[in-house]
Enzyme design. Sequence first.
Site, mmCIF file in Angstrom:
data_model
loop_
_atom_site.group_PDB
_atom_site.id
_atom_site.type_symbol
_atom_site.label_atom_id
_atom_site.label_comp_id
_atom_site.label_asym_id
_atom_site.label_seq_id
_atom_site.Cartn_x
_atom_site.Cartn_y
_atom_site.Cartn_z
ATOM 1 N N ASP A 150 0.820 -1.213 0.000
ATOM 2 C CA ASP A 150 0.000 0.000 0.000
ATOM 3 C C ASP A 150 0.855 1.263 0.000
ATOM 4 O O ASP A 150 1.806 1.369 0.769
ATOM 5 C CB ASP A 150 -0.853 0.048 1.280
ATOM 6 C CG ASP A 150 -1.916 -1.024 1.318
ATOM 7 O OD1 ASP A 150 -2.926 -0.821 2.003
ATOM 8 O OD2 ASP A 150 -1.716 -2.080 0.679
ATOM 9 N N HIS A 152 -0.940 4.546 -0.565
ATOM 10 C CA HIS A 152 -1.894 5.511 -0.015
ATOM 11 C C HIS A 152 -1.442 6.950 -0.135
ATOM 12 O O HIS A 152 -1.436 7.704 0.832
ATOM 13 C CB HIS A 152 -2.175 5.193 1.455
ATOM 14 C CG HIS A 152 -3.163 4.079 1.631
ATOM 15 N ND1 HIS A 152 -4.449 4.136 1.145
ATOM 16 C CD2 HIS A 152 -3.053 2.873 2.226
ATOM 17 C CE1 HIS A 152 -5.072 3.005 1.433
ATOM 18 N NE2 HIS A 152 -4.253 2.219 2.084
ATOM 19 N N ASP A 179 -4.002 -0.182 -3.515
ATOM 20 C CA ASP A 179 -4.134 0.934 -2.565
ATOM 21 C C ASP A 179 -3.088 2.021 -2.815
ATOM 22 O O ASP A 179 -2.325 2.400 -1.922
ATOM 23 C CB ASP A 179 -4.077 0.431 -1.115
ATOM 24 C CG ASP A 179 -5.428 -0.093 -0.645
ATOM 25 O OD1 ASP A 179 -5.598 -0.326 0.555
ATOM 26 O OD2 ASP A 179 -6.321 -0.281 -1.505
ATOM 27 N N HIS A 212 -9.008 0.207 -2.377
ATOM 28 C CA HIS A 212 -9.174 1.655 -2.505
ATOM 29 C C HIS A 212 -9.195 2.123 -3.950
ATOM 30 O O HIS A 212 -9.373 3.307 -4.219
ATOM 31 C CB HIS A 212 -8.067 2.401 -1.735
ATOM 32 C CG HIS A 212 -8.391 2.530 -0.276
ATOM 33 N ND1 HIS A 212 -8.894 3.679 0.289
ATOM 34 C CD2 HIS A 212 -8.320 1.631 0.730
ATOM 35 C CE1 HIS A 212 -9.099 3.493 1.582
ATOM 36 N NE2 HIS A 212 -8.747 2.246 1.880
ATOM 37 N N HIS A 263 -3.909 -8.073 -3.366
ATOM 38 C CA HIS A 263 -3.975 -7.011 -2.368
ATOM 39 C C HIS A 263 -4.452 -7.457 -0.988
ATOM 40 O O HIS A 263 -3.784 -7.260 0.015
ATOM 41 C CB HIS A 263 -4.859 -5.868 -2.858
ATOM 42 C CG HIS A 263 -5.009 -4.792 -1.837
ATOM 43 N ND1 HIS A 263 -3.994 -3.914 -1.541
ATOM 44 C CD2 HIS A 263 -6.027 -4.457 -1.001
ATOM 45 C CE1 HIS A 263 -4.379 -3.095 -0.580
ATOM 46 N NE2 HIS A 263 -5.617 -3.393 -0.241
ATOM 47 N N HIS A 423 -2.700 -4.549 2.369
ATOM 48 C CA HIS A 423 -4.019 -4.293 2.955
ATOM 49 C C HIS A 423 -4.011 -3.957 4.444
ATOM 50 O O HIS A 423 -4.912 -3.296 4.937
ATOM 51 C CB HIS A 423 -4.922 -5.508 2.706
ATOM 52 C CG HIS A 423 -6.396 -5.281 2.870
ATOM 53 N ND1 HIS A 423 -7.036 -4.153 2.430
ATOM 54 C CD2 HIS A 423 -7.353 -6.052 3.417
ATOM 55 C CE1 HIS A 423 -8.333 -4.261 2.707
ATOM 56 N NE2 HIS A 423 -8.552 -5.396 3.302
ATOM 57 N N ASN A 638 -22.731 33.505 5.924
ATOM 58 C CA ASN A 638 -22.922 34.713 5.119
ATOM 59 C C ASN A 638 -24.381 34.879 4.686
ATOM 60 O O ASN A 638 -24.702 35.742 3.879
ATOM 61 C CB ASN A 638 -21.989 34.709 3.895
ATOM 62 C CG ASN A 638 -22.140 33.437 3.095
ATOM 63 O OD1 ASN A 638 -23.022 32.627 3.363
ATOM 64 N ND2 ASN A 638 -21.269 33.258 2.122
ATOM 65 N N GLU A 647 -16.781 24.510 5.422
ATOM 66 C CA GLU A 647 -17.046 25.158 6.707
ATOM 67 C C GLU A 647 -17.875 24.247 7.598
ATOM 68 O O GLU A 647 -17.670 24.173 8.797
ATOM 69 C CB GLU A 647 -17.767 26.485 6.499
ATOM 70 C CG GLU A 647 -16.829 27.573 6.019
ATOM 71 C CD GLU A 647 -17.526 28.904 5.902
ATOM 72 O OE1 GLU A 647 -18.749 28.906 5.636
ATOM 73 O OE2 GLU A 647 -16.855 29.919 6.073
#
Lengths: 688, 162
Positions: A150, A152, A179, A212, A263, A423, A638, A647
């Site tokens: 992996d 990532h 991944d 992934h 994997h 994995h 706003n 936000e």
Amino acid sequence: MRAALLIQRWYRQYAARLEIRRRCTWSIFQSIEYAGEQDQIKLYNFFGYLMDHFTPASSERDEVFHDTEWERYFCYKDIEVPDTYSGPHLTFPLCTHNVTELLEAIKHKQLLHSRYVLQLLGETWKLLRVLPNINVVSTCQSKEITICGDLHGHLEDLLLVFYKNGLPSTETPYVFNGDFVDRGKDSMEILLILFSFQLLYPSGVHLNRGNHEDHIVNLRYGFTKEVLGKYKVHGKRILKLLQKIFSQLPLATVIDRKVLVLHGGISDTTDLRLIARLERHRVSCSCNHAQAPNPQHYSSPGTPRSLRVRSLARGTLPLCLPRANSTRTVEEELQERRRWAGLGASCDRVRYLSSNRDPDQDREVTETDMDEWKQLVDVLWSDPMPQDGCVPNKVRGGGCYWGPDVTRDVLQRHKLQLLIRSHECKQDGYEFCHDRRVLTIFSASNYYEVDSNRGAYVQLGPDLNPHLIQYQASRSSRDLTLRQRLVNNNCTNKKKRSALQALREQLFAHKSELINAFQEFDPEHTGMISMRHWAVATETVLHLGLPWRMLRSQLLVSQGGLNSLLFLSHQLAHTGLLETMYRHHSNLETIFRIIDMDHSGLISFEEFRQTWRLLSAHLQTEISDEAISGLASSIDFNKDGSIDINEFMEAFRLVSPETDLIKCVNGTDKCTRHGAHDIVFTSSHDLH
Amino acid sequence: MADDKEAAAFVSEVHKRISNAFDVFDHEFNHTVDVREIGTIIRSLGCFPTEAELHDIIAEVEEEEPTGYIRFEKFLPTMTKVLMEHKFRPIPDDLLLQAFEVLDQQKRGYLEPEELSKYLMQEGETFTQEEMEEMLSAALDPDKNVIFYKDFVGMMTIDDTQ
């Protein structure tokens, strides 16, 4: 002599404490990570539910492409490269110069122009689709082959591997075991590097698909966000093409007919001939459990596994959404939301919608389809376990846990001698198990935190003896001052602090349930429970399998006196809602990003409300419309009628509990308000 | 009567603590741990045994024919006794500081890594090369290449296991 003894005795104690801290921290991160993945499965069910109940207008069914249409859609030719662009200009077919230029540009943090990205991806797709499901590699053509686990999105690690081991080429072949993306911040760059080397040296780079490499997982774990952030104009197109590419990635590699590289892992029914035959590109989201097979598919002759990392599920995991019980309200809402059409069509269903047939005429799911789907999911999601047998992988929510007997059996059946998989993150970057017949290799160092683990890669020569190399991409300890190093070393404080932060967040997210559980041990409502009861109650609610008593002092505040716990419940307006929202904030984000079809980062109030109602109906929680509306308008800073997703997500970042302590002396009444994130519990001094 | 109840509660608390520490190292979920982890487990429970004392405990909890694994059933009673009797107490800071000062005959306030290594790897219950290197990596000041032992002691004695 006495002095030496004293120092040695003291130091060994300190080293032991460090060790146990490290283990605890490790298990915290792992348990939360896996629990998060399981959450993801529940979300998939929800998406499946949504898609099943929605029938888009035929005019909007333009997303089911034929291959030629895909080629046209992803045409890069209309994209102009401005003169101001200073990055590499790729020409195809790629030559060595192109690839080295690209690598240099990436090292200097230059972004490849989207025109070239699309072109590169287009070429990659053309190459991948003619590859078999299982790569066949032999060591006779080169001296050694290197296998990485992996990555990532950890670009530094990939570059470190290239530095130590050499760039990929026909003489230096690599297998990358899935991944490549998510979590880290340079997933796109990693893909560009891997794909370009593969185009340059097709026999020097072999890619295996990981769990992934799946666009729905990417929505949640950061890759989608990364691409849209880096490529604001063409990000969507890039993502769509990547979706196709991921589904075309081969599923496994076999080296010298003796070593199997894939994997996740295997199951007792793994059959390489079946895997070789199936049409892999028809499964683009391997984790859609709307059509999940029955858990009885797995045999478990041995004793059931007691999980070291237990799930956050309260109750059984729903593998199949009960469609018959859908409420009218939700369905009505769904009918209204015709915009879900894009969502419904873009995710290839596990129903194997054939692109060559009329899309409205879904083929019946056959037994073979189910078998093939299971083979694929097992390969991408399974984990080994120490006990014999094969049981469903409840933690991940997909694949299985398989034991040493299954390893022996499957390897023997296929005349193999070694299984290399990834994995799972390992502290040393690798780990053998099942009598050294299974090797886990993980190549993203500092995966959870700085210093959490090393990365590793494995070299295999013609003797097929695995030769392991470890590394760690981190600051040299010389750069740190004594104080900093001691802080780093000293019970790996920094790492533990963020693991604990994650744990505190879990405590917060489950506050109501925890309080209920505590109250069960306090029938006389004294507001106090014993340490033992606290540990039992916390474990009952969170199911994380952690040594709570050891962590107690870090999670609670000591307050001299009795051997008991004082707890308070602070009623804050919207506390229940906030808590529920916090618990599901990652899920919410994923849903928001899907709703935000044009990826503008804004959604309207109405969309926000609808999302929340759908999610709460699915999760069967009661939240009033009024509460949701109130929350929505309070977030709209706003006051323009729309909510900025970023936000909103920021609102759920917990302030460090240390700054929010409730200083309470007697009873539950005298306490100070400290905002939404109270520490609920204070504990008292425990006897040694 | 109340004393008995409290005593019983206390004992079960102790048992739980031991059980939790044991579980961290019980990798196969069969209530056994590798004998090499016993030292770590005991120390994590707040004890400061010497290596010799550790060997004694291990001898007590090992099987008749040592298997390399220690079972929880044997570990629990022995460890309970250790905790109840407050054996292997921690070393007070000032005593520790004195130990370092003994080595620093010239009263410079620091020690050279060579002299400390030599001492700790030859005297007492000697450190292995690995242990020495680990300690130095934490203790050595990178600029001056010496060990300011007062700072070192001060920073390391943070007791937050309990």
